[in-house]
Design a protein around this motif. Structure first.
Motif, PDB file in Angstrom:
ATOM      1  N   CYS A 112      31.708  30.712  37.153  1.00  0.00           N
ATOM      2  CA  CYS A 112      33.053  31.006  36.657  1.00  0.00           C
ATOM      3  C   CYS A 112      33.874  31.692  37.746  1.00  0.00           C
ATOM      4  N   ASP A 113      34.861  30.962  38.256  1.00  0.00           N
ATOM      5  CA  ASP A 113      35.781  31.509  39.265  1.00  0.00           C
ATOM      6  C   ASP A 113      36.787  32.380  38.521  1.00  0.00           C
ATOM      7  N   GLU A 114      36.670  33.692  38.723  1.00  0.00           N
ATOM      8  CA  GLU A 114      37.520  34.647  38.002  1.00  0.00           C
ATOM      9  C   GLU A 114      38.427  35.415  38.968  1.00  0.00           C
ATOM     10  N   VAL A 115      38.893  34.696  39.995  1.00  0.00           N
ATOM     11  CA  VAL A 115      39.649  35.386  41.051  1.00  0.00           C
ATOM     12  C   VAL A 115      41.010  35.908  40.584  1.00  0.00           C
ATOM     13  N   TYR A 116      41.513  35.372  39.465  1.00  0.00           N
ATOM     14  CA  TYR A 116      42.824  35.848  38.976  1.00  0.00           C
ATOM     15  C   TYR A 116      42.685  36.912  37.889  1.00  0.00           C
ATOM     16  N   LYS A 117      41.461  37.335  37.661  1.00  0.00           N
ATOM     17  CA  LYS A 117      41.221  38.354  36.636  1.00  0.00           C
ATOM     18  C   LYS A 117      41.888  39.676  37.031  1.00  0.00           C
TER      19      LYS A 117
ATOM     20  N   MET B  87      39.444  39.961  46.465  1.00  0.00           N
ATOM     21  CA  MET B  87      40.545  40.914  46.661  1.00  0.00           C
ATOM     22  C   MET B  87      41.887  40.183  46.857  1.00  0.00           C
ATOM     23  N   SER B  88      41.858  38.850  47.031  1.00  0.00           N
ATOM     24  CA  SER B  88      43.053  38.117  47.469  1.00  0.00           C
ATOM     25  C   SER B  88      44.154  37.982  46.432  1.00  0.00           C
ATOM     26  N   LYS B  89      43.799  37.842  45.168  1.00  0.00           N
ATOM     27  CA  LYS B  89      44.788  37.341  44.205  1.00  0.00           C
ATOM     28  C   LYS B  89      45.415  38.441  43.358  1.00  0.00           C
ATOM     29  N   ALA B  90      44.698  38.946  42.347  1.00  0.00           N
ATOM     30  CA  ALA B  90      45.282  39.976  41.474  1.00  0.00           C
ATOM     31  C   ALA B  90      45.594  41.245  42.273  1.00  0.00           C
TER      32      ALA B  90
ATOM     33  N   ASN C 149      42.997  30.224  34.901  1.00  0.00           N
ATOM     34  CA  ASN C 149      42.943  28.963  35.640  1.00  0.00           C
ATOM     35  C   ASN C 149      44.123  28.785  36.606  1.00  0.00           C
ATOM     36  N   ASN C 150      43.790  28.332  37.792  1.00  0.00           N
ATOM     37  CA  ASN C 150      44.776  27.839  38.752  1.00  0.00           C
ATOM     38  C   ASN C 150      44.746  26.323  38.658  1.00  0.00           C
ATOM     39  N   PRO C 151      45.765  25.638  38.166  1.00  0.00           N
ATOM     40  CA  PRO C 151      47.172  26.063  38.110  1.00  0.00           C
ATOM     41  C   PRO C 151      47.736  26.390  36.724  1.00  0.00           C
TER      42      PRO C 151
ATOM     43  N   GLY D  12      36.297  36.167  51.522  1.00  0.00           N
ATOM     44  CA  GLY D  12      37.204  35.609  50.512  1.00  0.00           C
ATOM     45  C   GLY D  12      36.440  34.960  49.375  1.00  0.00           C
ATOM     46  N   ALA D  13      37.120  34.001  48.711  1.00  0.00           N
ATOM     47  CA  ALA D  13      36.472  33.292  47.603  1.00  0.00           C
ATOM     48  C   ALA D  13      35.974  31.918  48.040  1.00  0.00           C
ATOM     49  N   GLN D  14      36.503  31.451  49.168  1.00  0.00           N
ATOM     50  CA  GLN D  14      36.155  30.089  49.599  1.00  0.00           C
ATOM     51  C   GLN D  14      34.701  30.017  50.112  1.00  0.00           C
TER      52      GLN D  14
HETATM   53  C1  LIG Z   1      40.827  29.469  41.865  1.00  0.00           C
HETATM   54  C2  LIG Z   1      40.700  29.837  43.302  1.00  0.00           C
HETATM   55  N1  LIG Z   1      39.489  30.100  43.806  1.00  0.00           N
HETATM   56  C3  LIG Z   1      39.324  30.409  45.098  1.00  0.00           C
HETATM   57  C4  LIG Z   1      40.392  30.509  45.958  1.00  0.00           C
HETATM   58  C5  LIG Z   1      40.173  30.877  47.417  1.00  0.00           C
HETATM   59  O1  LIG Z   1      40.503  32.215  47.572  1.00  0.00           O
HETATM   60  P1  LIG Z   1      40.442  32.949  48.998  1.00  0.00           P
HETATM   61  O2  LIG Z   1      41.728  32.640  49.666  1.00  0.00           O
HETATM   62  O3  LIG Z   1      40.322  34.385  48.689  1.00  0.00           O
HETATM   63  O4  LIG Z   1      39.261  32.437  49.722  1.00  0.00           O
HETATM   64  C6  LIG Z   1      41.673  30.244  45.488  1.00  0.00           C
HETATM   65  C7  LIG Z   1      42.842  30.317  46.385  1.00  0.00           C
HETATM   66  O5  LIG Z   1      43.936  29.899  46.073  1.00  0.00           O
HETATM   67  C8  LIG Z   1      41.837  29.904  44.118  1.00  0.00           C
HETATM   68  O6  LIG Z   1      43.041  29.640  43.597  1.00  0.00           O
END
Ligand SMILES: Cc1ncc(COP(=O)(O)O)c(C=O)c1O
Length: 373
Positions: free
Chosen positions: A188-193, A218-221, A160-162, A84-86
């Protein structure tokens, strides 16, 4: 290491799998393994033959090759796959930072992006995304004013989240130049790209700066959180080597079946992103009508990209009290601003799920029942 509670994850853990009306999710609509495999001819047969042994620490070479094609300057050796991203956030911060380092972090932001640095013993400065009459804005001069002699890292999250604020190409360039001038790393956290609502595809940060690190997942977009596959991309090969040594202590290697499924998804990336973008666009137009109808009660901040927005509710009751009462009484889940340690009556709403309209209808009934409208 002693680390503070992850407020958002603690809150979600309490309600995410029991509340029926999830109105604040940040991931797009998911799909079954069968649906994903149907994107690629013969993939089902190949998946059933997936070997369940250990995989390469840096990630399956084919997966890294496919991920690298998302960038303009990356090759397979510039990518390291994680859970994941964490996991990559945790590992990167631990590899780069030492007690006493100074870190500048965009704010509001997903908590681990500053909390891990905080637990290491770093000083943290917040670079605020600010509310204007035209929505959220940033000020790069203010970012420069926060730089100290000990600043080692700038942390960004775009989209950006949120807030849904997304750096424009010229802002990415300006921040990269600033970081280069002071010799500072940028994470740069680009997980929503990938789900850009204005149709503008922004470059990945790591393509702009040799000390830039891009986080993808792979989790978000893509809506494939259950795969638990994410990655870091950087031109700094020494850093990739250190991250691999850190991964020896966390997950060692990623899941082989998940790596295979991620390759399938990335080979059909555009089709999956288009599917999810359509869901978000449809939900946003429903949301727009709702917020027009209740314009005295809400301030709607339409996101620039990604599936979440940070809106304001004009009530006297503290927003966290409102959200907690609503989820307990009716199982309608919204995320209040205190979860982000952010002041004001903001709440996060998510637009990536197919049942958004039904959940919004339940929210409207609640507002009517409680005489907010
Ligand atoms: C900005 C951001 N980075 C990282 C994560 C963690 O993502 P993952 O669940 O894929 O580990 C999240 C999850 O909400 C997030 O919003």
């Amino acid at each position: 290491m002693k680390i503070g509670d992850f407020k958002l994850e603690v809150f979600f853990n309490k309600y995410e799998f029991s509340a029926p009306y999830l109105l604040s999710q940040s991931d797009c609509e998911s799909m079954s393994i069968k649906d994903l495999l149907s994107y690629e001819k013969d993939a089902e047969k190949q998946f059933l033959n997936c070997w369940l042994g250990y995989t390469e620490v840096a990630g399956d070479p084919e997966l890294r090759r496919v991920i690298a094609t998302l960038y303009t300057t990356m090759r397979q050796k510039n990518i390291i796959v994680h859970a994941g991203a964490q996991e990559p956030i945790f590992n990167f911060m631990n590899v780069l930072l030492d007690r006493g380092d100074h870190v500048i972090c965009q704010f509001p932001i997903y908590q681990s992006l500053y909390e891990v640095a905080n637990a290491i013993g770093c000083g943290i400065s917040r670079w605020y995304i600010e509310q204007s009459t035209d929505g959220w804005i940033i000020d790069i001069n203010k970012l420069e004013q926060l730089i100290q002699p000990t600043t080692k890292l700038i942390v960004l999250n775009s989209p950006n989240n949120p807030t849904g604020y997304t750096l424009k190409s010229e802002e990415i360039r300006a921040i990269a130049e600033l970081a280069k001038k002071y010799d500072i790393y940028v994470f740069c956290d680009e997980v929503y790209k990938g789900v850009e609502l204005d149709g503008v595809k922004r470059p990945w940060f790591a393509d702009f700066y040799e000390k830039g690190v891009s986080l993808g997942v792979m989790s978000k977009a893509y809506g494939l959180a259950g795969l638990r596959i994410g990655w870091l991309a950087t031109r700094d090969e020494d850093l990739i080597g250190k991250l691999a040594k850190m991964k020896h202590y966390t997950s060692i290697c990623s899941s082989g079946p998940s790596e295979f499924l991620s390759i399938v998804a990335l080979q059909h990336s555009q089709k999956i992103l288009d599917r999810n973008l359509k869901i978000i666009e449809n939900n946003l137009s429903i949301a727009q009508s709702f917020f027009n109808k209740y314009s005295d009660l809400f301030e709607f901040n339409k996101p620039m990209a990604g599936p979440v927005a940070f809106n304001k509710m004009n009530i006297t009751m503290p927003i966290e009290k409102f959200c907690n009462a609503m989820v307990k009484e009716k199982g309608i889940l919204l995320l209040p601003a205190n979860i982000y340690s952010f002041p004001g009556q903001y709440f996060r709403m998510g637009f990536g799920r197919r049942n958004f309209a039904d959940c919004l209808a339940m929210f409207e009934s609640y507002l009517i029942e409680k005489k907010y409208t």
